[in-house]
Design an enzyme around this catalytic site. Structure first.
Site, PDB file in Angstrom:
ATOM      1  N   CYS A  31       0.744  -1.268   0.002  1.00 27.58           N
ATOM      2  CA  CYS A  31      -0.051  -0.057   0.062  1.00 27.58           C
ATOM      3  C   CYS A  31       0.780   1.386  -0.132  1.00 27.58           C
ATOM      4  O   CYS A  31       0.252   2.284   0.070  1.00 27.58           O
ATOM      5  CB  CYS A  31      -1.009  -0.046   1.288  1.00 27.58           C
ATOM      6  SG  CYS A  31      -1.826  -1.512   1.329  1.00 27.58           S
ATOM      7  N   HIS A  91      -2.137   8.055   6.626  1.00 26.75           N
ATOM      8  CA  HIS A  91      -2.514   6.846   6.108  1.00 26.75           C
ATOM      9  C   HIS A  91      -3.751   6.336   6.295  1.00 26.75           C
ATOM     10  O   HIS A  91      -4.877   5.987   5.579  1.00 26.75           O
ATOM     11  CB  HIS A  91      -1.229   5.955   6.171  1.00 26.75           C
ATOM     12  CG  HIS A  91      -1.700   4.369   5.584  1.00 26.75           C
ATOM     13  ND1 HIS A  91      -1.535   4.761   4.233  1.00 26.75           N
ATOM     14  CD2 HIS A  91      -1.785   3.201   6.053  1.00 26.75           C
ATOM     15  CE1 HIS A  91      -1.741   3.175   3.883  1.00 26.75           C
ATOM     16  NE2 HIS A  91      -1.843   2.531   4.937  1.00 26.75           N
ATOM     17  N   HIS A 131      -9.430   2.417   0.874  1.00 28.11           N
ATOM     18  CA  HIS A 131      -8.067   2.271   0.702  1.00 28.11           C
ATOM     19  C   HIS A 131      -7.760   1.737  -0.831  1.00 28.11           C
ATOM     20  O   HIS A 131      -8.004   0.595  -0.998  1.00 28.11           O
ATOM     21  CB  HIS A 131      -7.652   1.423   1.759  1.00 28.11           C
ATOM     22  CG  HIS A 131      -6.079   1.438   1.726  1.00 28.11           C
ATOM     23  ND1 HIS A 131      -5.579   2.013   0.980  1.00 28.11           N
ATOM     24  CD2 HIS A 131      -5.428   0.399   2.785  1.00 28.11           C
ATOM     25  CE1 HIS A 131      -4.296   1.618   1.369  1.00 28.11           C
ATOM     26  NE2 HIS A 131      -4.148   0.689   2.299  1.00 28.11           N
TER      27      HIS A 131
END
Lengths: 399, 85, 357
Positions: free
Chosen positions: A160, A293, A328
């Site tokens: 990620c 994040h 996400h």
């Protein structure tokens, strides 16, 4: 040494818009792109919420003027975002100077691989997707679509944090004089592979994700592509380029704690942020806003929150996670949030952390929950991933 | 109950690739995580799937697993009480 | 002032017996197949069983190869500033199994281990975890320049003194579905071919394989030093007509000429469709240069050029070109400079220049 690298263009496609303008409009009107999944047939469709790009593959193919079912959705959205970034940077001749392309992806063409896994043997008409399983194949196709030749083209896959690392590598290559211009970012489409993968880790929320909320239940997956164009000072001067913002700092570190989880006190995150500040030649007090994040998993938000408190020595500036808008978007997340960080700088606006209600018990941190105006000079953006990968980028108005 | 415990030990070894561990080495009350068998959070997720697949027990929250997976004994107790297959 | 970059140690697990650094291709393992598995070391000598229990094959190979390189460089784990890995497909075996589980079990009863191992950066991540290395950790996944991307990243950091020692590697696994599907599209040879006859097979496709190659790159020379890394460049496209010109340009940019290259290592894999690129150089500008090749030994895979890099380093250290890799009869007595050229199916070209240290 501390000089920033100019950003001269950007492009994005996500669940909250097909381009930069649409994304910005959604961000400032609080319009999230999270819904039940409708383009992938999965047995989990009633248990999860996702950030899906509204256009179907045939619509995307039409927009790009490419033939039907030749490319993975990762490639389709990647091409659209990269095209927008080039257009924004007013680049017409891509091969006239040393231009590179660095893309981050985790799934690559997995959407097609999982669809045709057994079909390849009986159906020659779908075999064009066999080589699409290579993550780098998506980048190759984007490069070809952009007309990039005899150039540095590579792919980063650090879960990620992939796109954040692509931006970092691009900035380093410009700084060290290896490239004059580079297109950097990432692309990842939704797939059964990632839906089921994250499901096995029990970190998918069955409702809207609520980053940094005490009652957060996990993340919403999303899909997106986002790219920036970075150019050297010489290029900016020579072509009298309009600079949107600068990549001022970057840092990458490894948590070296666990294969998927972040360490309790966010050691890797602190290291990455410290490195980024050092590269930028800044103190933590120079940071005006943090795009966290903030995946809304119990583990990430606790670890990241603690890391922020450690780095900012209790004086954490305004922060928010925009993942409640987009979901996400995995490898693309660092690119998406880079675009949002630049938009924040350009408009002196900080975007809300949607769905937040209750402060976490472990610390006294509250994200901003409304669109908030504030003169911004420097924005810090975090992206963390499996394998302990922690990346931080700092974007600034001034070089 | 002792049959179930034996079965669990076999499954734990097989499912978690504990090739170097013999069934006799796992005592009923040995802690499975940390000091004992040394399992970690990924193993816990594997065990959650095992409960679902083999005994029809669905755990939504991984935190619930902590108590259940303390030892083979606690696991067997929980399964005996909640199993649907 | 840019610092020089040295390759201080090597580690290899490949289709040849390369895991032991005390030998340099003395015994060639002759395969006769279309796919080659690695000659595996005894993993138990390198990895404790508890640590190995969830490791994919790619991680095991990498662990052995990385440990070999670390031991040879005689560095403590905490002296490594960064770990950079290139891999075309990561631990593809686990990805495949996870996809099969999804399809065959209709998305039910899936377990996380296979998914976790599927993340391309799992090798770099697990090596970092094992070594406690909190530094820069990158994974490149771009077909046959995955390894070169990693080398280029490391070189940039070492030259700029952002790091002193970097563990750089390339790894790929050979797995069933990947092989079966690539056979369907003719990327793998239809008929078995013997190791020493790969180049003269006259058929399309390559012999597929796997392997892991790790190196310690530093900006200081250690006693174990193999070579100095002078330059590495990659190009996404290149036509056959332009390859000679590109090579000449690359050399001149680095202040070398064709005559100063002592050995050229080419990535021929015996695919009649694409070996033309290599033949262009072998019969053209490097006609009078000592030529070597390696894919008959290593097989073709995304990070096979890691084997080529390993070979170049070994040649420079041992100061001879083993017979099994010689492509022509031009002799070289004391090789100082080696150029490696690699491409796959006409795409993703790389040039790497090494010098004796």
């Amino acid at each position: 040494m501390n000089k920033g690298v100019a950003i001269t263009g950007m492009g994005i496609i996500s669940a909250i818009g097909n381009n930069v303008a649409e994304n910005y409009a959604s961000l400032i009107s609080g319009k999230k792109g999270i819904s039940k999944i409708f383009q992938i047939e999965t047995v989990h469709k009633d248990e999860i919420m996702v950030g899906e790009i509204s256009d179907t593959n045939p619509v995307l193919e039409k927009r790009l003027d490419v033939s039907e079912n030749q490319w993975s959705r990762t490639v389709l959205i990647g091409c659209l975002a990269a095209e927008e970034a080039l257009k924004n940077a007013v680049i017409t001749k891509i091969n006239d100077v040393r231009t590179g392309l660095i893309s981050g992806t985790t799934v690559g063409g997995m959407d097609k691989s999982e669809q045709y896994f057994y079909d390849y043997f009986e159906h020659p008409e779908v075999r064009q997707h066999i080589t699409g399983l290579h993550a780098g194949d998506s980048t190759k196709k984007i490069a070809k679509h952009l007309g990039l030749e005899e150039s540095f083209v590579t792919t980063i896959s650090t879960a990620c944090s992939s796109a954040a690392n692509a931006i970092m590598l691009g900035a380093r290559m410009i700084k060290s004089g290896q490239l004059d211009r580079v297109i950097v970012g990432g692309t990842d489409c939704l797939s059964k592979f990632t839906i089921n993968g994250f499901k096995t880790l029990l970190i998918l929320s069955d409702t809207y994700s609520a980053p940094f909320d005490d009652n957060r239940k996990g993340l919403n997956l999303g899909e997106a592509a986002a790219f920036l164009v970075l150019e050297s000072d010489e290029m900016v001067k020579k072509e009298n380029k309009k600079v949107l913002a600068y990549v001022k700092g970057y840092g990458n570190a490894n948590d070296a704690y666990h294969q998927t989880a972040s360490s309790e006190h966010g050691d890797g995150a602190v290291l990455a942020m410290e490195k980024a500040l050092k590269v930028a030649g800044m103190q933590s007090s120079d940071i005006d806003y943090v795009n966290a994040h903030g995946t809304a998993t119990p583990n990430n938000d606790l670890s990241e929150g603690r890391a922020l408190i450690r780095l900012f020595d209790e004086k954490v500036p305004e922060f928010s996670s925009t993942k409640a808008f987009t979901g996400h978007t995995l490898a693309a997340a660092g690119g998406v949030e880079a675009v949002y960080s630049v938009l924040a700088l350009q408009n002196n606006i900080m975007f809300p952390n949607l769905n937040y209600k209750t402060q976490m018990k472990e610390f006294d941190l509250t994200p901003i929950t409304q669109v908030t105006k504030k003169p911004l000079r420097n924005v810090l953006s975090n992206s963390f991933g499996f394998g302990g990968n922690c990346s931080t980028l700092i974007f600034s108005k001034e070089a | 109950m002792s049959e179930l415990k034996q079965e669990l030990k076999e499954k734990i070894i097989e499912q978690l690739n504990l090739e170097d561990v013999a069934i006799e080495e796992i005592k009923d009350t040995d802690p499975l995580f940390g000091e004992g068998l040394g399992l970690d959070s990924i193993d816990a997720l594997e065990l959650i799937v095992m409960l679902d697949k083999d005994y029809g027990i669905k755990l939504a929250d991984p935190k619930e697993g902590k108590k259940i997976f303390e030892s083979v004994e606690t696991m067997a107790g929980y399964i005996a009480e909640h199993r649907s297959r | 002032m840019k610092k020089s970059v040295y390759i201080n140690s090597v580690g290899s697990v490949s289709a040849q017996k390369t895991f032991d650094n005390s030998h340099f291709l003395e015994d060639i393992f002759n395969h006769n197949d279309t796919v080659l598995s690695i000659i595996a070391p005894d993993y138990r000598e390198y990895i404790p069983p508890a640590a190995a229990r969830r490791m994919a094959k790619g991680i095991k190979m990498s662990t052995v190869s990385a440990k070999t390189a670390m031991t040879e460089a005689a560095l403590e784990e905490n002296e490594i500033d960064a770990i950079i890995v290139g891999t075309g497909l990561g631990c593809i075996g686990d990805s495949e199994k996870f996809v099969i589980d999804i399809i065959d079990n209709d998305e039910q009863f899936l377990t996380p281990t296979r998914f976790i191992q599927s993340s391309h950066n799992t090798v770099a991540g697990q090596i970092a975890l094992g070594m406690g290395c909190k530094g820069h950790n990158f994974t490149y996944v771009h077909s046959v320049i995955s390894f070169e991307s990693a080398v280029l990243d490391a070189k940039m950091q070492l030259e700029n003194d952002e790091a002193n020692h970097i563990l750089v590697g390339g790894v790929d696994e050979l797995v069933d579905h990947h092989v079966d599907t690539h056979r369907l599209i003719g990327h793998i040879k239809q008929e078995a071919v013997e190791t020493m006859a790969v180049l003269s097979s006259g058929t399309q496709g390559a012999v597929f394989s796997e392997g892991a190659h790790f190196f310690v790159l530093s900006n200081e020379k250690r006693p174990s030093c193999y070579a100095e890394l002078l330059a590495v460049e990659t190009y996404n496209t290149l036509s056959q007509d332009e390859v000679s010109e590109k090579v000449a340009l690359f050399l001149s940019k680095n202040k070398f000429t064709l005559d100063t290259v002592d050995v050229v290592i080419l990535g021929n894999n015996g695919d009649v469709e694409f070996d033309g690129y290599y033949n262009e150089l072998a019969k053209g500008i490097f006609k009078n240069t000592c030529q070597a090749y390696f894919k008959h030994l290593s097989g073709e895979f995304d990070t096979a050029s890691g084997f080529g890099f390993w070979l170049a380093n070994q040649i420079l250290k041992h100061q001879y070109v083993p017979k099994a890799v010689r492509l022509n009869s031009v002799e070289t007595t004391s090789p100082k400079t080696i150029l490696i050229y690699n491409q796959y199916r006409g795409e993703n070209h790389s040039l790497t220049l090494l010098r004796k240290c």
